[in-house]
Motif scaffolding. Structure first.
Motif, PDB file in Angstrom:
ATOM      1  N   ILE A 155       0.860  -1.203   0.000  1.00  0.00           N
ATOM      2  CA  ILE A 155       0.000   0.000   0.000  1.00  0.00           C
ATOM      3  C   ILE A 155       0.891   1.246   0.000  1.00  0.00           C
ATOM      4  CG2 ILE A 155      -1.596   1.375   1.422  1.00  0.00           C
ATOM      5  CD1 ILE A 155      -2.860  -1.299   2.340  1.00  0.00           C
ATOM      6  N   LEU A 156       1.901   1.223   0.864  1.00  0.00           N
ATOM      7  CA  LEU A 156       2.806   2.375   0.970  1.00  0.00           C
ATOM      8  C   LEU A 156       3.555   2.612  -0.346  1.00  0.00           C
ATOM      9  CD1 LEU A 156       4.020   4.459   2.999  1.00  0.00           C
ATOM     10  CD2 LEU A 156       5.829   2.816   3.416  1.00  0.00           C
ATOM     11  N   SER A 157       4.073   1.517  -0.935  1.00  0.00           N
ATOM     12  CA  SER A 157       4.891   1.709  -2.136  1.00  0.00           C
ATOM     13  C   SER A 157       4.041   2.026  -3.365  1.00  0.00           C
ATOM     14  CB  SER A 157       5.789   0.508  -2.375  1.00  0.00           C
ATOM     15  OG  SER A 157       5.171  -0.439  -3.167  1.00  0.00           O
ATOM     16  N   CYS A 158       2.927   1.272  -3.584  1.00  0.00           N
ATOM     17  CA  CYS A 158       2.131   1.467  -4.810  1.00  0.00           C
ATOM     18  C   CYS A 158       1.264   2.712  -4.748  1.00  0.00           C
ATOM     19  CB  CYS A 158       1.216   0.273  -5.066  1.00  0.00           C
ATOM     20  SG  CYS A 158       2.073  -1.221  -5.441  1.00  0.00           S
TER      21      CYS A 158
ATOM     22  N   THR B  66      -7.457   1.097  -1.350  1.00  0.00           N
ATOM     23  CA  THR B  66      -6.599   2.122  -0.725  1.00  0.00           C
ATOM     24  C   THR B  66      -6.059   3.095  -1.784  1.00  0.00           C
ATOM     25  OG1 THR B  66      -4.790   0.543  -0.787  1.00  0.00           O
ATOM     26  CG2 THR B  66      -5.892   0.809   1.319  1.00  0.00           C
ATOM     27  N   ALA B  67      -5.895   2.578  -3.023  1.00  0.00           N
ATOM     28  CA  ALA B  67      -5.441   3.470  -4.106  1.00  0.00           C
ATOM     29  C   ALA B  67      -6.517   4.521  -4.382  1.00  0.00           C
ATOM     30  CB  ALA B  67      -5.159   2.665  -5.364  1.00  0.00           C
ATOM     31  N   LEU B  68      -7.797   4.102  -4.341  1.00  0.00           N
ATOM     32  CA  LEU B  68      -8.901   5.049  -4.558  1.00  0.00           C
ATOM     33  C   LEU B  68      -8.918   6.130  -3.479  1.00  0.00           C
ATOM     34  CD1 LEU B  68     -11.988   2.877  -5.583  1.00  0.00           C
ATOM     35  CD2 LEU B  68     -10.842   4.593  -6.964  1.00  0.00           C
ATOM     36  N   MET B  69      -8.434   5.764  -2.298  1.00  0.00           N
ATOM     37  CA  MET B  69      -8.459   6.726  -1.190  1.00  0.00           C
ATOM     38  C   MET B  69      -7.234   7.635  -1.172  1.00  0.00           C
ATOM     39  SD  MET B  69     -10.130   4.572   1.939  1.00  0.00           S
ATOM     40  CE  MET B  69      -8.892   3.332   2.083  1.00  0.00           C
ATOM     41  N   SER B  70      -6.190   7.288  -1.965  1.00  0.00           N
ATOM     42  CA  SER B  70      -4.975   8.108  -1.889  1.00  0.00           C
ATOM     43  C   SER B  70      -4.575   8.744  -3.229  1.00  0.00           C
ATOM     44  CB  SER B  70      -3.814   7.270  -1.347  1.00  0.00           C
ATOM     45  OG  SER B  70      -3.531   6.208  -2.220  1.00  0.00           O
ATOM     46  N   CYS B  91      -9.191  11.907 -13.240  1.00  0.00           N
ATOM     47  CA  CYS B  91     -10.191  11.022 -13.859  1.00  0.00           C
ATOM     48  C   CYS B  91      -9.531   9.751 -14.381  1.00  0.00           C
ATOM     49  CB  CYS B  91     -10.899  11.742 -15.006  1.00  0.00           C
ATOM     50  SG  CYS B  91     -11.945  13.074 -14.426  1.00  0.00           S
ATOM     51  N   ARG B  92      -8.347   9.921 -15.008  1.00  0.00           N
ATOM     52  CA  ARG B  92      -7.654   8.758 -15.573  1.00  0.00           C
ATOM     53  C   ARG B  92      -7.182   7.824 -14.454  1.00  0.00           C
ATOM     54  NH1 ARG B  92      -2.216   7.825 -17.972  1.00  0.00           N
ATOM     55  NH2 ARG B  92      -2.501   5.981 -19.238  1.00  0.00           N
ATOM     56  N   THR B  93      -6.706   8.411 -13.377  1.00  0.00           N
ATOM     57  CA  THR B  93      -6.256   7.609 -12.245  1.00  0.00           C
ATOM     58  C   THR B  93      -7.417   6.796 -11.675  1.00  0.00           C
ATOM     59  OG1 THR B  93      -4.520   9.169 -11.716  1.00  0.00           O
ATOM     60  CG2 THR B  93      -5.212   7.728  -9.945  1.00  0.00           C
ATOM     61  N   LEU B  94      -8.570   7.463 -11.481  1.00  0.00           N
ATOM     62  CA  LEU B  94      -9.754   6.756 -10.966  1.00  0.00           C
ATOM     63  C   LEU B  94     -10.146   5.612 -11.896  1.00  0.00           C
ATOM     64  CD1 LEU B  94     -12.058   9.711  -9.821  1.00  0.00           C
ATOM     65  CD2 LEU B  94     -11.197   7.882  -8.369  1.00  0.00           C
ATOM     66  N   ALA B  95     -10.180   5.911 -13.204  1.00  0.00           N
ATOM     67  CA  ALA B  95     -10.587   4.902 -14.190  1.00  0.00           C
ATOM     68  C   ALA B  95      -9.618   3.722 -14.195  1.00  0.00           C
ATOM     69  CB  ALA B  95     -10.640   5.538 -15.571  1.00  0.00           C
ATOM     70  N   LYS B  96      -8.329   4.073 -14.128  1.00  0.00           N
ATOM     71  CA  LYS B  96      -7.290   3.037 -14.179  1.00  0.00           C
ATOM     72  C   LYS B  96      -7.361   2.132 -12.945  1.00  0.00           C
ATOM     73  CE  LYS B  96      -2.871   4.300 -14.635  1.00  0.00           C
ATOM     74  NZ  LYS B  96      -1.724   4.892 -15.295  1.00  0.00           N
TER      75      LYS B  96
END
Lengths: 228, 202
Positions: A155-158, B66-70, B91-96
């Motif tokens: 999580i931290l790295s990606c 967690t990617a969606l949250m950061s 937008c691209r980040t969310l879609a990806k």
């Protein structure tokens, strides 16, 4: 016929060796498996991106010369940051349990019974004389801790380190493009200059239009490769 | 030959000095962490549950959530680019993330299920508890050193092999599913966010 059967036997024996290797190495280390498959995922994803550029007829050879090294640079950032951070977290998680720093009451009882000294030392391994139920309990506990550690590391790295690094890299590239644009406006002959003199300006031998097009493709959505 | 070189390196004083230095640094780090016995049964069960239930598909799902949250917030606060670029970037980040997480999760899950189907052992039983007849197909991925199909090591082996197969499959679906889905979702999100003033991407 004999050659064919020999080849088939050899392939089958090597396939079995591979399966046994995976069982032996990842069966008892799910955290290590998460790190290694994560790295493999990044490698395959980056290789696919490079291949997509190599086989794309719509991209000229000159553009490929720009994009392929950029893809390799991206891949290096992604793979290195993922491996270094996630592997460190997983190692720490494993070592905490193995060295006896993090225990369950059942493991604590075993450690006391065995009179294991130097708990918490990096060289200590409390599992050396473990067999049966206690070993099973130890493996499950260590597996759980190492999965939690490797998930936190990934999580931290990606999700934090890589996007921040990439945004900084993209911003630096955009500044370079703007600087080149200014230079190009002041020196119109630059585009026609021989490649040697372009290099002396510290820039790549690409036209401004090409460069801007590539920069847009590459950096406008600056969150990197398609993570698989 | 290789083992002789390896043993020569391991016995050299340089190697031993580096190793002992590394261990000292590691030990200094571990000394900061206090010894802990997890006495709460609830937490012990949670850790065992993680070991049993969390593997690469769930890991991919956790990374996606967690990617969606950061990541969209990191892109939204990237002051080095103009507003339009920032909007498209978010937008691209969310879609990806959505496209990558969905395909990543389901393909991993599917491949692990397939490996499970084709990795039977003599001890394997079906849902009704009857012994499964072993064939060439349903033992194609069975290792010879596995003790039982209910042991944790065998479950982790199937997860590992399934994930490796899934990664191979995903190098193709990355282009066939993820890329078009990302493009489709990006356009939808950009439109929903009011579009951009100067669209140079077309």
């Amino acid at each position: 016929m004999t050659i064919q059967s020999n080849i088939s036997e050899l392939a089958s024996s090597n396939f079995m060796k591979c399966k046994n290797y995976l069982y032996k190495n990842y069966g008892e280390s799910p955290g290590k498996m998460l790190v290694h498959t994560g790295v493999l995922g990044w490698i395959l994803s980056s290789a696919a991106q490079v291949l997509a550029i190599v086989v794309n007829d719509k991209i000229s050879a000159k553009e490929k010369m720009f994009l392929i090294p950029q893809e390799f640079a991206d891949a290096a950032v992604n793979i290195l940051s993922f491996y270094l951070v996630t592997n460190s977290f997983t190692s720490v998680g494993n070592k905490l349990v193995k060295s006896g720093k993090l225990l369950t009451p059942k493991l604590k009882k075993f450690v006391d019974e065995q009179k294991i000294q130097d708990l918490g030392k990096v060289t200590t391994d409390i599992s050396t004389n473990m067999t049966g139920d206690i070993r099973d309990h130890f493996m499950k506990f260590k597996g759980g801790v190492s999965i939690i550690a490797s998930t936190l590391g990934s999580i931290l790295s990606c999700n934090i380190i890589t996007p921040v690094l990439r945004n900084q890299y993209a911003a630096r590239k955009q500044k370079e493009i703007l600087a080149m644009k200014d230079k190009n406006t002041n020196e119109p002959s630059l585009q026609d200059a021989p490649q040697k003199s372009l290099k002396s300006f510290g820039i790549r031998p690409l036209s401004m239009a090409d460069y801007q097009k590539l920069a847009y493709m590459k950096f406008s959505g600056n969150s990197g490769n398609m993570r698989i | 030959m290789v083992s002789a070189i390896s043993s020569f390196i391991k016995n050299s004083s340089v190697y031993r000095t580096i190793k002992s230095g590394g261990q000292k640094v590691q030990q200094a780090f571990y000394d900061v962490i206090p010894n802990k016995v997890i006495s709460s049964e609830k937490w012990q069960k949670r850790i065992e549950w993680v070991n049993k239930e969390i593997s690469t598909p769930e890991n991919r799902l956790i990374l996606g959530v967690t990617a969606l949250m950061s990541q969209p917030f990191i892109d939204a606060h990237n002051k080095s680019v103009d507003e339009d670029t920032r909007k498209v970037s978010v937008c691209r980040t969310l879609a990806k993330i959505i496209a990558g997480t969905l395909t990543g999760y389901f393909i991993r899950k599917g491949c692990i299920k397939a490996i499970d189907k084709w990795s039977k052992l003599p001890s394997s039983v079906d849902k009704a508890g009857n012994k499964i007849e072993l064939t060439k197909l349903n033992t194609i991925f069975s290792p010879s050193n596995a003790l039982s199909d209910v042991c944790n090591a065998f479950i982790q082996y199937k997860n590992a092999l399934g994930t490796i197969v899934a990664l191979g499959v995903m190098t193709i679906t990355n282009f066939v599913i993820d890329a078009p889905l990302t493009k489709f979702l990006t356009n939808k999100f950009v439109a929903a966010a009011g579009g951009v003033k100067h669209d140079d991407s077309k």
